[in-house]
Design a protein around this motif. Structure first.
Motif, short mmCIF file in Angstrom:
data_model
loop_
_atom_site.label_atom_id
_atom_site.label_comp_id
_atom_site.label_asym_id
_atom_site.label_seq_id
_atom_site.Cartn_x
_atom_site.Cartn_y
_atom_site.Cartn_z
N LEU A 42 -23.14 -1.54 34.35
CA LEU A 42 -22.40 -1.97 33.17
C LEU A 42 -23.29 -1.97 31.95
O LEU A 42 -24.51 -1.90 32.07
CB LEU A 42 -21.86 -3.39 33.39
N THR A 43 -22.68 -2.10 30.79
CA THR A 43 -23.45 -2.22 29.56
C THR A 43 -24.20 -3.55 29.57
O THR A 43 -23.79 -4.51 30.21
CB THR A 43 -22.54 -2.17 28.32
N ALA A 44 -25.30 -3.60 28.85
CA ALA A 44 -26.12 -4.81 28.80
C ALA A 44 -25.84 -5.65 27.56
O ALA A 44 -26.58 -6.58 27.26
CB ALA A 44 -27.60 -4.43 28.85
N ASP A 45 -24.77 -5.33 26.84
CA ASP A 45 -24.46 -6.08 25.63
C ASP A 45 -24.01 -7.50 25.96
O ASP A 45 -23.42 -7.76 26.99
CB ASP A 45 -23.39 -5.36 24.80
#
Length: 68
Positions: A42-45
């Motif tokens: 997943l994105t790390a945002d």
């Protein structure tokens, strides 16, 4: 009406992901709980309106869900 500002749910480890999702959204209506299978990329945002509910292959929560 006052809502909880709860941001972590350690008590949900071992629960069903679907149950955890409902509990989280009921306790903090400002977030969207998202069920994610363990090992997914997943994105790390960081998002203050999202809670990732990490589940294993059986759909059981494997780590404390938290905002992020």
């Amino acid at each position: 009406m006052s809502y909880s500002s709860k941001d972590v749910w350690p008590e949900l480890v071992g629960a069903s992901g679907e149950v955890a999702e409902r509990v989280i959204e009921r306790q903090n209506p400002n977030v969207n709980a998202v069920i994610v299978k363990e090992g997914s990329f997943l994105t790390a945002d960081f998002r203050c309106d999202r809670v990732r509910v990490w589940v294993n292959g059986s759909g059981v929560v494997v780590r404390p869900p938290s905002i992020g």
